[in-house]
Design an enzyme around this catalytic site. Sequence first.
Site, short mmCIF file in Angstrom:
data_model
loop_
_atom_site.label_atom_id
_atom_site.label_comp_id
_atom_site.label_asym_id
_atom_site.label_seq_id
_atom_site.Cartn_x
_atom_site.Cartn_y
_atom_site.Cartn_z
N ARG A 295 27.62 -1.04 2.65
CA ARG A 295 28.48 -0.39 1.63
C ARG A 295 29.59 0.44 2.26
NH1 ARG A 295 25.85 3.27 -2.94
NH2 ARG A 295 24.78 4.21 -1.17
N ARG B 250 16.29 12.49 -12.24
CA ARG B 250 15.54 11.82 -11.17
C ARG B 250 14.12 12.34 -11.07
NH1 ARG B 250 20.22 10.33 -7.76
NH2 ARG B 250 19.46 9.25 -5.94
N ARG C 272 14.72 7.84 0.98
CA ARG C 272 15.29 7.80 -0.39
C ARG C 272 14.43 6.91 -1.29
NH1 ARG C 272 21.19 5.99 1.11
NH2 ARG C 272 21.58 5.97 -1.13
N LYS D 260 24.08 0.94 -9.62
CA LYS D 260 24.45 1.89 -10.69
C LYS D 260 25.93 2.26 -10.58
CE LYS D 260 21.47 4.92 -9.16
NZ LYS D 260 20.90 4.28 -7.95
N ARG E 51 28.71 6.34 3.87
CA ARG E 51 27.98 7.57 3.59
C ARG E 51 27.02 7.92 4.72
NH1 ARG E 51 25.85 7.01 -2.54
NH2 ARG E 51 23.97 7.83 -1.55
P1 AP5 Z 1 26.00 0.83 -5.55
O1 AP5 Z 1 26.46 0.43 -6.90
O2 AP5 Z 1 26.89 1.71 -4.75
O3 AP5 Z 1 24.51 1.42 -5.61
P2 AP5 Z 1 23.93 2.68 -6.39
O4 AP5 Z 1 22.82 2.19 -7.29
O5 AP5 Z 1 25.02 3.47 -7.03
O6 AP5 Z 1 23.22 3.42 -5.18
P3 AP5 Z 1 23.37 4.87 -4.54
O7 AP5 Z 1 22.97 4.71 -3.10
O8 AP5 Z 1 24.69 5.49 -4.80
O9 AP5 Z 1 22.26 5.60 -5.33
P4 AP5 Z 1 21.45 6.78 -4.90
O10 AP5 Z 1 20.75 7.00 -6.18
O11 AP5 Z 1 20.60 6.66 -3.71
O12 AP5 Z 1 22.54 7.84 -4.42
P5 AP5 Z 1 23.14 9.14 -5.08
O13 AP5 Z 1 24.53 9.24 -4.65
O14 AP5 Z 1 22.83 9.17 -6.55
O15 AP5 Z 1 25.70 -0.51 -4.72
C1 AP5 Z 1 25.31 -0.47 -3.35
C2 AP5 Z 1 26.04 -1.56 -2.56
O16 AP5 Z 1 25.62 -2.85 -3.03
C3 AP5 Z 1 27.56 -1.52 -2.72
O17 AP5 Z 1 28.16 -1.81 -1.49
C4 AP5 Z 1 27.87 -2.62 -3.75
O18 AP5 Z 1 29.13 -3.25 -3.52
C5 AP5 Z 1 26.72 -3.60 -3.54
N1 AP5 Z 1 26.27 -4.18 -4.81
C6 AP5 Z 1 26.16 -3.54 -6.01
N2 AP5 Z 1 25.70 -4.40 -6.95
C7 AP5 Z 1 25.48 -5.59 -6.30
C8 AP5 Z 1 24.98 -6.85 -6.73
N3 AP5 Z 1 24.61 -7.07 -8.02
N4 AP5 Z 1 24.88 -7.84 -5.81
C9 AP5 Z 1 25.25 -7.63 -4.53
N5 AP5 Z 1 25.75 -6.46 -4.06
C10 AP5 Z 1 25.85 -5.43 -4.95
O19 AP5 Z 1 22.26 10.30 -4.42
C11 AP5 Z 1 22.40 10.68 -3.07
C12 AP5 Z 1 21.53 11.90 -2.78
O20 AP5 Z 1 21.96 13.03 -3.60
C13 AP5 Z 1 20.03 11.76 -3.10
O21 AP5 Z 1 19.34 11.15 -2.03
C14 AP5 Z 1 19.64 13.23 -3.33
O22 AP5 Z 1 19.46 13.91 -2.13
C15 AP5 Z 1 20.85 13.82 -4.04
N6 AP5 Z 1 20.76 13.74 -5.50
C16 AP5 Z 1 21.61 13.04 -6.33
N7 AP5 Z 1 21.23 13.19 -7.62
C17 AP5 Z 1 20.13 13.99 -7.62
C18 AP5 Z 1 19.26 14.47 -8.64
N8 AP5 Z 1 19.47 14.16 -9.94
N9 AP5 Z 1 18.24 15.26 -8.28
C19 AP5 Z 1 18.02 15.60 -7.00
N10 AP5 Z 1 18.79 15.15 -5.96
C20 AP5 Z 1 19.83 14.36 -6.27
#
Ligand code: AP5
Length: 245
Positions: A158, A119, A202, A44, A191
Amino acid sequence: MADSAVALEDVASVDIMTELLRRFKCSSKPDKRLILIGPPGSGKGTQSPMIKDDYCLCHLATGDMLRAAVAAKTPLGIKAKEAMDKGELVSDDLVVGIIDEAMKKTSCQKGFILDGFPRTVVQAQKLDEMLEKQGTKIDKVLNFAIDDSILEERITGRWIHPSSGRTYHTKFAPPKVPGLDDVTGEPLIQRRDDTPAVLKSRLEAFHRQTEPVIHYYGSKGILANLPAEKPPKEVTSEVQKVLSS
Ligand code: AP5
């Protein structure tokens, strides 16, 4: 004006011209309100900058906003930290509040990309209420569909440039110089929650609390499924196909 704000006369003319040109190009783009949904590591955050630039949208990533609040030790950050460290979701009220506020930014005038929000079904319902008040609605939900088994390698490899949100991967998207951001040369970080143990919680939270949100939007007929296991450029083409249809 806040101390940290830059006076317009101190901004280089070339930067002002570039921003004017960008706004001029953006004026002919259609408004779009998008949600990116998918498990941790599904891509994402990787696809968001391209969509943001192509469609002149603001990128609202609740995870990034919460991490900034944690780093700044704000009351919000203090409340969110414990859940984030454990890989659990923070409370619906906290994230709904930050999204409601963030959507008012000028950069969101042409629409937004919600990355990591909603979410839970409660968050999705609250979002609908907020948008209804503004007389708008979500246009498309992009579901980054991918098997769990692929995600550990993506998450543990990452590296991030914190101030811009640029994302790298040791194997799939390495920076030009290991450990440094390609644009600024600043150090990259990993991270705290990008460990195999926290990833497990997660993923559990995703399947239990977020998958129902995918069905919620599926029933509204605005869901598009993307093959997120493909290489990044192929995923980008799929995103472009969905958004231009
Ligand atoms: P990347 O694009 O960084 O992945 P992502 O989908 O953005 O994953 P996140 O880990 O950021 O999502 P998340 O939802 O767990 O975390 P968030 O910060 O929202 O890609 C990952 C890696 O793969 C990178 O190194 C990239 O280069 C590589 N890659 C990407 N695409 C690729 C491909 N096609 N092929 C190969 N490699 C690839 O949330 C963190 C925490 O915040 C949660 O756990 C929760 O505690 C809290 N939180 C956030 N939002 C909420 C909410 N709405 N409600 C409640 N708690 C929340």
